[in-house]
Design a protein around this motif. Structure first.
Motif, mmCIF file in Angstrom:
data_model
loop_
_atom_site.group_PDB
_atom_site.id
_atom_site.type_symbol
_atom_site.label_atom_id
_atom_site.label_comp_id
_atom_site.label_asym_id
_atom_site.label_seq_id
_atom_site.Cartn_x
_atom_site.Cartn_y
_atom_site.Cartn_z
ATOM 1 N N ASN A 1 -65.877 -43.615 25.122
ATOM 2 C CA ASN A 1 -64.636 -44.011 24.569
ATOM 3 C C ASN A 1 -63.560 -44.610 25.179
ATOM 4 O O ASN A 1 -62.722 -45.634 24.669
ATOM 5 C CB ASN A 1 -63.921 -42.588 23.999
ATOM 6 C CG ASN A 1 -62.838 -42.908 22.895
ATOM 7 O OD1 ASN A 1 -62.764 -43.840 22.234
ATOM 8 N ND2 ASN A 1 -61.878 -41.943 23.092
ATOM 9 N N ALA B 1 -66.647 -47.326 19.900
ATOM 10 C CA ALA B 1 -66.247 -46.477 18.717
ATOM 11 C C ALA B 1 -67.192 -45.029 18.980
ATOM 12 O O ALA B 1 -68.438 -45.394 18.675
ATOM 13 C CB ALA B 1 -66.186 -47.198 17.483
ATOM 14 N N ARG C 1 -57.820 -38.253 20.117
ATOM 15 C CA ARG C 1 -58.070 -39.332 20.836
ATOM 16 C C ARG C 1 -59.124 -40.484 20.461
ATOM 17 O O ARG C 1 -59.401 -41.520 20.971
ATOM 18 C CB ARG C 1 -58.808 -38.767 22.363
ATOM 19 C CG ARG C 1 -57.963 -37.957 23.048
ATOM 20 C CD ARG C 1 -58.753 -37.333 24.104
ATOM 21 N NE ARG C 1 -57.760 -36.487 24.943
ATOM 22 C CZ ARG C 1 -57.803 -36.199 26.291
ATOM 23 N NH1 ARG C 1 -58.621 -37.022 27.191
ATOM 24 N NH2 ARG C 1 -57.078 -35.547 26.950
ATOM 25 N N GLY C 2 -59.483 -40.289 19.162
ATOM 26 C CA GLY C 2 -60.184 -41.286 18.542
ATOM 27 C C GLY C 2 -61.586 -41.350 18.136
ATOM 28 O O GLY C 2 -62.285 -41.984 17.948
ATOM 29 N N GLN C 3 -61.925 -40.065 18.682
ATOM 30 C CA GLN C 3 -63.406 -39.863 18.543
ATOM 31 C C GLN C 3 -63.852 -39.262 17.209
ATOM 32 O O GLN C 3 -62.943 -38.476 16.720
ATOM 33 C CB GLN C 3 -64.149 -38.996 19.615
ATOM 34 C CG GLN C 3 -63.933 -39.380 21.094
ATOM 35 C CD GLN C 3 -64.453 -38.448 22.084
ATOM 36 O OE1 GLN C 3 -65.461 -37.786 21.735
ATOM 37 N NE2 GLN C 3 -64.085 -38.697 23.403
ATOM 38 N N GLN D 1 -50.260 -45.874 24.805
ATOM 39 C CA GLN D 1 -51.507 -46.101 25.028
ATOM 40 C C GLN D 1 -51.558 -45.600 26.498
ATOM 41 O O GLN D 1 -52.724 -45.156 26.937
ATOM 42 C CB GLN D 1 -52.160 -47.678 24.787
ATOM 43 C CG GLN D 1 -53.334 -48.029 25.400
ATOM 44 C CD GLN D 1 -53.657 -49.442 25.414
ATOM 45 O OE1 GLN D 1 -52.470 -50.214 25.375
ATOM 46 N NE2 GLN D 1 -54.897 -49.801 25.381
ATOM 47 N N GLN E 1 -51.846 -42.135 26.372
ATOM 48 C CA GLN E 1 -53.323 -41.601 25.552
ATOM 49 C C GLN E 1 -54.326 -41.730 26.776
ATOM 50 O O GLN E 1 -55.005 -40.685 27.153
ATOM 51 C CB GLN E 1 -53.458 -42.585 24.492
ATOM 52 C CG GLN E 1 -54.780 -42.123 23.818
ATOM 53 C CD GLN E 1 -54.770 -41.054 23.058
ATOM 54 O OE1 GLN E 1 -53.710 -40.082 23.047
ATOM 55 N NE2 GLN E 1 -56.111 -40.707 22.359
#
Length: 835
Positions: A178, A183, A213-215, A525, A528
């Protein structure tokens, strides 16, 4: 450093036994280290390794994948270690057969090596789920550096990654991919992530954080097949029919002890190679250690038990047997910014009592399990500071009945409740740990070993890391090690890099480096990616991050006004009565009748009570109301005047004397050069305020030798000085260099400013910066490379393209008008009496 081929069977030294180790990993090399520490002259040692490299820290492969460490950072035993200890390393040549009759091992190359004692440390093999497509190109495991290299190669191309397995390794692989820009989807068969280490509540918190966190996290998901397209992996199909696209699939569903070699040799093997308490197999000449063994029916897949095994093995191998009695294990997730700890049995059951604490605002979840007045399990999420204490209680089986009611609140509070309070002294909790309490689980280092290292001369965190390896791996025990340094050394401790603020464990230099390395271009960002401990940062880190991003990405990063101090947001200096002072720029201290009339008109028009000449040769207009600022700026703009940035961490003024044009002592046109320098540098944001002066002769009327950058004109050219400071702590400048022309002076000025902009910490003036890094460092950065000045100056000029935009003009035209609105007047509410 492979030894030459040798097919004979001579004893290298008649006085030494020949010890051959199969496995150049953490367990095998740690066992050798333990043996050498006890009796360095007892064995002549050869180590066979399947990988073509030295021993490295496999548990730190996750940070390598994430880009937080390089391979060199995780090497445990470099080439020099093997050479210094007379060890034959045969790397990249795995042993394929053991001949117990002749007591030899045969490697893939055909090399035959005799042994008196043999140590098997073959570790474990990854488990591959038996589904169609499991052998496709693009399907990898996560066990060694070669696997990491495959994942990095895939990440360079971008796209989609699927990780099958939501256990410890799977989540660390997903985190790394990640961070590398892929992705990522995690597929986990069980309903709870890390179900062997976490209960449902902690698993939910972890899942939520990873999704934030985007997973994509799919629990309760069963893999049916791995989909192929053009001979390569293209996706993963689940049994419920869902299909997830994938350019790479990471199998991280578990491990199995690597027993094939031992089984073929006829050793007793069940799930693992069966060993006794001294790590001896069914053949008295053969020992085994690590993930490949089974001791008293248990196989261990975590690193901490390995160290206990290695100590017991070394005791036996050097004639002082102690015996291994099994290990209590704990788990910490090596995903930056996620604090998670698990130890023991949290399944509950008859006689077990759960004690739970939740703090939703802080994202903290704690659960301890007590049975028969003993702590038997603990799960901590969000706050793991007491993990070592809980683990010590669990490992020793101590009676906790006296502190049961306060147990969940941690060591300091619990011991206070029992009359052994540590609240008055934060270090008392660490002092209370026994010498054999484990401090560093990654490297198996106890409190006693750390204290001994400190007493033997390790006076800083880095010194402790280099000498006993505590805190050298994942870093989660850094706080404990620092506490031990304070307890042992008191005021003699050598401090390490200061973190940027309490929101992060990174220093200023780390943050600046990672902004560039990871190409981070926004404050959210950065927070993060670098796993800030707070959702929005604080008043210390937000202005710093705003500056670092402005400096790193000119023209790309958009200045965040919310992250600036009030003076910079308002583009004027607030005074103690709530009004503001305004300082228009006067190039090199020069002005004109038009500018003076404009200033006089503003003073009268807006009833400014004071106008004062500043030390920087400017005029400061005091007493301007907030709501009048845009109109004041418009009037000054009409006379051609722009902001003097007297409020900012920026170029303030360029002070000059009259120089050769008027003064009989002047050697050069100091006023003209000062104007050119100010026109070149105005508007530039800096780590702190920045002042320049140009004096026309060594009499130094412009006080150039107490400025951040000073020019002293002499007959032969220009002396350039740096790092001066007036104010509370006066510091005279250092002579940087001498140049012959104005153009050279301006080029070096631009280069020095850019070097300072790129390297100094936010809120660090040039004087403390130079005192911290040294003048030689500054000179090296400018002059060691003949092209450095030109490159730095070019970067400064590029940045200035985006900085020399007068903020007063924009505000005068209505930008951010809400900042200048008059506060509403509050009047008492009058209630009429109803008749």
């Amino acid at each position: 450093m492979n030894a030459p081929m040798n097919f004979e069977n001579p004893r290298q030294e008649a006085t030494r036994e020949r010890l051959v180790v199969i496995g150049n990993g953490m367990a095998g090399c740690r066992a050798v280290e333990e043996i050498l520490a006890r009796d360095p002259d007892r064995y002549s040692i050869a180590i066979f390794g399947a990988e073509p490299r030295v021993n490295y820290n496999r548990i730190m492969l996750s940070p390598v994948l994430a880009g937080e460490k390089a391979f060199a950072d995780i090497v445990i035993n470099p080439d020099e270690w093997y050479a210094e200890n007379g060890i034959d390393l045969i790397s990249g040549d795995p042993v394929e057969r053991i001949d117990r009759t002749t007591q030899t091992v045969i490697a893939r190359s055909g090399r035959v090596e005799p042994y008196d004692r043999l140590l098997i440390a073959t570790g474990s093999d990854p488990f591959i789920i038996p589904v169609p497509g499991a052998n496709l190109p693009g399907v990898v495991t996560f066990r060694d550096l070669d696997d990491v290299d495959k994942m990095l190669a895939a990440a360079e191309k971008g796209g989609n990654a699927v990780v099958i397995g939501g256990g410890l390794l799977g989540l660390e692989a997903a985190h790394g991919l990640n961070l590398r820009g892929m992705a990522v989807t995690v597929i986990h068969l069980m309903p709870t992530l890390m179900e062997r280490q976490l209960d449902e509540a902690a698993g939910y918190l972890l899942k939520s954080e990873l999704e934030r966190r985007g997973q994509a996290i799919l629990t309760g998901a069963d893999t049916a097949e791995i989909v192929e397209q053009d001979g390569h992996v293209a996706g993963v199909r689940l049994k419920d029919g869902r299909e997830i696209p994938a350019d790479i699939v990471v199998m991280a569903v578990g491990i199995r002890p690597a027993t094939a070699l031992a089984r073929t040799a006829g050793l007793e093997v069940e799930r693992g190679i069966v060993v006794d308490d001294h790590m001896v197999t069914s053949d008295p000449a053969i020992m085994a250690v690590g993930e490949c063994v089974q001791h008293q029916g248990t196989c261990y897949g975590l690193v901490a038990p390995l160290w206990d095994m290695c100590r017991a093995l070394a005791d036996h191998a050097t004639g002082a047997p102690s015996g291994y009695q099994g290990s209590v294990t704990s788990t910490k997730l090596k995903v930056s910014g996620i604090d998670l700890f698990s130890a023991g049995d949290f399944s509950g059951g008859d006689g077990a009592e759960d004690i739970v604490m939740r703090d939703a605002a802080r994202g903290v979840y704690k659960r301890v399990i007590v049975k028969d007045d003993r702590l038997v399990g603990a799960v901590l999420y969000g706050d793991t500071a007491d993990g070592s204490w809980y683990f010590d209680l669990l490992r020793k089986g101590e009676d906790v009945s006296a502190i049961r009611d306060a147990l969940i609140f941690g060591q300091a509070f619990a011991l206070t409740a029992s009359g052994e309070g540590a609240l008055a002294d934060p270090n008392a909790a660490v002092a209370a740990l026994s010498d054999d309490a484990e401090v560093c689980g990654c490297n198996g280092v106890s409190k006693g070993a750390v204290v001994t290292t400190i007493r033997e001369g390790a006076c800083s965190l880095d010194a402790v890391r280099s000498q006993c390896k505590a805190s050298a791996s994942c870093g989660s025990c850094t706080g404990l090690v620092e506490s031990l340094l304070r307890l042992t050394l008191g005021d003699d401790i050598q401090s390490g890099p200061k973190t940027l603020c309490k929101c992060t464990s990174f220093s200023h230099d780390d943050v600046r480096r990672l902004i560039l390395k990871k190409e981070l271009k926004a404050i959210p960002q950065v927070m993060q990616e670098l796993h800030w401990a707070t959702p929005d940062g604080c008043s210390s880190c937000r202005p710093a991050l705003n500056y670092y991003l402005l400096c790193a990405w000119p023209g790309v990063y958009e200045d965040d006004q919310k992250s600036r101090f009030v003076n910079e947001r308002m583009h004027a200096n607030i005074q103690k009565d709530g009004t503001y002072s305004v300082v228009p720029r006067m190039w090199g201290g020069l002005t004109s009748p038009r500018e003076l009339r404009a200033i006089a008109d503003v003073v009268e028009k807006y009833d400014a009570p004071m106008v004062k000449v500043t030390g920087g040769q400017r005029l400061d207009i005091f007493g301007i109301r907030k709501e009048d600022l845009p109109a004041v700026w418009a009037d000054l703009n009409a006379a051609g005047m722009v902001s003097g940035h007297a409020y900012g961490k920026s170029l303030r003024t360029v002070k000059t004397c009259v120089g050769s044009e008027w003064c009989r002592f002047g050697t050069q046109d100091s006023t003209g050069l000062g104007v050119k320098i100010e026109q070149m540098t105005w508007g530039s944001w800096m780590p702190h305020k920045f002042k320049i002066a140009v004096s026309g002769c060594p009499r130094n009327c412009a006080e150039a030798t107490i400025k951040d950058f000073g020019v002293v004109c002499v007959d032969s050219g220009y002396e350039l000085h740096v790092g001066g400071n007036g104010g509370i702590k006066v510091r005279a400048t250092d002579l940087l260099c001498k140049v012959a022309t104005e153009d050279e002076a301006m080029e070096v000025c631009a280069a020095f400013i850019q070097l300072y902009r790129e390297q100094a910490h936010y809120l660090e003036r040039t004087a403390p910066w130079i005192e911290r890094v040294g003048l030689d460092h500054v000179k090296a950065g400018l002059f060691d490379d003949p092209e450095a000045v030109a490159r730095l100056a070019a970067r400064f000029r590029h940045s200035q393209q985006f900085m020399q935009d007068d903020p007063w003009t924009r505000r005068a035209q209505g930008e951010d008008a809400e900042l200048h609105q008059h506060l509403a007047e509050v009047r008492p509410l009058v209630l009429e009496t109803v008749q």
